[in-house]
Design an enzyme around this catalytic site. Structure first.
Site, PDB file in Angstrom:
ATOM      1  N   LYS A 281       0.806  -1.223   0.000  1.00 22.64           N
ATOM      2  CA  LYS A 281       0.000   0.000   0.000  1.00 22.64           C
ATOM      3  C   LYS A 281       0.836   1.269   0.000  1.00 22.64           C
ATOM      4  O   LYS A 281       0.440   2.263  -0.591  1.00 22.64           O
ATOM      5  CB  LYS A 281      -1.052   0.001   1.108  1.00 22.64           C
ATOM      6  CG  LYS A 281      -0.517   0.065   2.500  1.00 22.64           C
ATOM      7  CD  LYS A 281      -1.654   0.000   3.505  1.00 22.64           C
ATOM      8  CE  LYS A 281      -1.151  -0.444   4.858  1.00 22.64           C
ATOM      9  NZ  LYS A 281       0.033   0.221   5.388  1.00 22.64           N
TER      10      LYS A 281
ATOM     11  N   ARG B 279      11.792  -7.425   1.678  1.00 21.74           N
ATOM     12  CA  ARG B 279      11.954  -6.074   2.224  1.00 21.74           C
ATOM     13  C   ARG B 279      13.012  -6.027   3.317  1.00 21.74           C
ATOM     14  O   ARG B 279      13.695  -5.023   3.483  1.00 21.74           O
ATOM     15  CB  ARG B 279      10.608  -5.575   2.763  1.00 21.74           C
ATOM     16  CG  ARG B 279      10.611  -4.090   3.039  1.00 21.74           C
ATOM     17  CD  ARG B 279       9.230  -3.545   3.220  1.00 21.74           C
ATOM     18  NE  ARG B 279       8.780  -3.672   4.595  1.00 21.74           N
ATOM     19  CZ  ARG B 279       7.626  -3.205   5.029  1.00 21.74           C
ATOM     20  NH1 ARG B 279       6.779  -2.623   4.206  1.00 21.74           N
ATOM     21  NH2 ARG B 279       7.279  -3.325   6.285  1.00 21.74           N
TER      22      ARG B 279
ATOM     23  N   ARG C   9       4.003  -7.344  13.869  1.00 20.85           N
ATOM     24  CA  ARG C   9       3.184  -6.325  13.195  1.00 20.85           C
ATOM     25  C   ARG C   9       1.996  -6.940  12.468  1.00 20.85           C
ATOM     26  O   ARG C   9       0.930  -6.339  12.388  1.00 20.85           O
ATOM     27  CB  ARG C   9       4.044  -5.493  12.256  1.00 20.85           C
ATOM     28  CG  ARG C   9       4.854  -4.486  13.067  1.00 20.85           C
ATOM     29  CD  ARG C   9       5.292  -3.334  12.252  1.00 20.85           C
ATOM     30  NE  ARG C   9       6.384  -3.758  11.405  1.00 20.85           N
ATOM     31  CZ  ARG C   9       6.573  -3.299  10.179  1.00 20.85           C
ATOM     32  NH1 ARG C   9       5.761  -2.432   9.678  1.00 20.85           N
ATOM     33  NH2 ARG C   9       7.595  -3.734   9.486  1.00 20.85           N
TER      34      ARG C   9
HETATM   35  P1  ADP Z   1       3.900  -0.777   7.275  1.00 20.66           P
HETATM   36  O1  ADP Z   1       3.624   0.041   6.052  1.00 20.66           O
HETATM   37  O2  ADP Z   1       5.099  -1.615   7.153  1.00 20.66           O
HETATM   38  O3  ADP Z   1       2.710  -1.530   7.744  1.00 20.66           O
HETATM   39  P2  ADP Z   1       4.191   1.744   8.618  1.00 20.66           P
HETATM   40  O4  ADP Z   1       5.380   2.281   7.939  1.00 20.66           O
HETATM   41  O5  ADP Z   1       2.852   2.279   8.210  1.00 20.66           O
HETATM   42  O6  ADP Z   1       4.209   0.168   8.501  1.00 20.66           O
HETATM   43  O7  ADP Z   1       4.301   1.972  10.217  1.00 20.66           O
HETATM   44  C1  ADP Z   1       5.441   1.570  10.943  1.00 20.66           C
HETATM   45  C2  ADP Z   1       5.147   1.663  12.443  1.00 20.66           C
HETATM   46  O8  ADP Z   1       4.778   2.999  12.820  1.00 20.66           O
HETATM   47  C3  ADP Z   1       3.978   0.802  12.973  1.00 20.66           C
HETATM   48  O9  ADP Z   1       4.360  -0.526  13.188  1.00 20.66           O
HETATM   49  C4  ADP Z   1       3.628   1.551  14.269  1.00 20.66           C
HETATM   50  O10 ADP Z   1       4.528   1.289  15.312  1.00 20.66           O
HETATM   51  C5  ADP Z   1       3.795   3.007  13.864  1.00 20.66           C
HETATM   52  N1  ADP Z   1       2.530   3.583  13.360  1.00 20.66           N
HETATM   53  C6  ADP Z   1       2.316   4.049  12.097  1.00 20.66           C
HETATM   54  N2  ADP Z   1       1.064   4.493  11.957  1.00 20.66           N
HETATM   55  C7  ADP Z   1       0.452   4.312  13.151  1.00 20.66           C
HETATM   56  C8  ADP Z   1      -0.863   4.559  13.646  1.00 20.66           C
HETATM   57  N3  ADP Z   1      -1.811   5.092  12.875  1.00 20.66           N
HETATM   58  N4  ADP Z   1      -1.132   4.240  14.935  1.00 20.66           N
HETATM   59  C9  ADP Z   1      -0.197   3.723  15.735  1.00 20.66           C
HETATM   60  N5  ADP Z   1       1.054   3.452  15.336  1.00 20.66           N
HETATM   61  C10 ADP Z   1       1.389   3.733  14.050  1.00 20.66           C
END
Ligand code: ADP
Length: 205
Positions: free
Chosen positions: A15, A129, A146
């Site tokens: 995404k 990744r 995660r």
């Molecule tokens: P990915 O795209 O790999 O799923 P992200 O880059 O969006 O992960 O986010 C990395 C980390 O940042 C999450 O694992 C969390 O710890 C934190 N994080 C990001 N967005 C949020 C959110 N909306 N609420 C809480 N934690 C968040």
């Protein structure tokens, strides 16, 4: 009326990549909460230092903090025509807070786009990744954590948006370009379309 999109999906669904391209194609800022947090951590800001241990462990940062962050971000001038949220909301309280914010300005979400992916493809993308991006929160252990956090705290948002008839499901088993063209077809440049029914998009339709 601002065009407001939410991109939903498990870590590794692609995404972030799609959000970046879709935002560029549609002239909307791509707001990635993960990228915002990583930038704060790299810069060593107060926010970055506060959240580092949580993010690196694969857990979620508090709803209050994230809601404050988004509230400020979507007021910035580059969001005047709309914005695309990637990584927010991630919990039901965050989704409810976003609804309250948008109600204040009488705005509506155009769609919550769900990136559907098989577990097999997901696991192979995550392992790729780990080698290419080298993120501190990308160890095998943290990735599994995660995924678990996603299932428990974020996946309920699928129903949340389905019930509001905002969910649009995109098949993301495919090349980056295939998925990209699916997205661009469903959301044309100047569409003010609403989505009365949950829809599913793949190569076949
Ligand atoms: P990915 O795209 O790999 O799923 P992200 O880059 O969006 O992960 O986010 C990395 C980390 O940042 C999450 O694992 C969390 O710890 C934190 N994080 C990001 N967005 C949020 C959110 N909306 N609420 C809480 N934690 C968040």
């Amino acid at each position: 009326m601002r065009r407001i999109f939410i991109f939903l999906g498990p870590p590794g669904a692609g995404k972030g990549t799609q959000a970046e391209m879709f935002g560029a194609e549609r002239g909307l800022p791509h707001i990635s909460t993960g990228a915002m947090l990583r930038a704060s951590m790299d810069a060593g800001t107060a926010l970055g230092n506060k959240v580092k241990a949580i993010v690196d462990s694969g857990s979620l940062v508090s709803d209050t903090l994230m809601i404050d962050l988004i509230r400020d971000r979507i007021l910035q001038s580059d969001c005047s025509h709309g914005f695309l949220l990637d990584g927010f909301p991630r919990t039901t309280p965050q989704a409810e807070a976003l609804d309250v914010l948008l109600k204040e300005t009488s705005e509506k979400i155009e769609a919550a786009v769900l990136f559907n992916i098989s577990e097999e493809v997901l696991m192979s993308r995550l392992s790729a990744r780990r080698t290419t991006e080298n993120r501190a929160d990308d160890t095998t252990e943290t990735q599994l954590k995660r995924i678990k956090v996603y299932e428990e705290q974020t996946a309920p948002l699928i129903n949340y948006y389905k019930e509001k008839s905002l969910l649009v499901s995109i098949d993301s088993d495919g090349t980056v370009d295939e998925v990209k063209s699916r997205l661009l077809n469903v959301f044309p440049l100047d569409s003010s379309a609403t989505f009365p029914n949950t829809r599913s998009v793949s190569n076949q339709n």
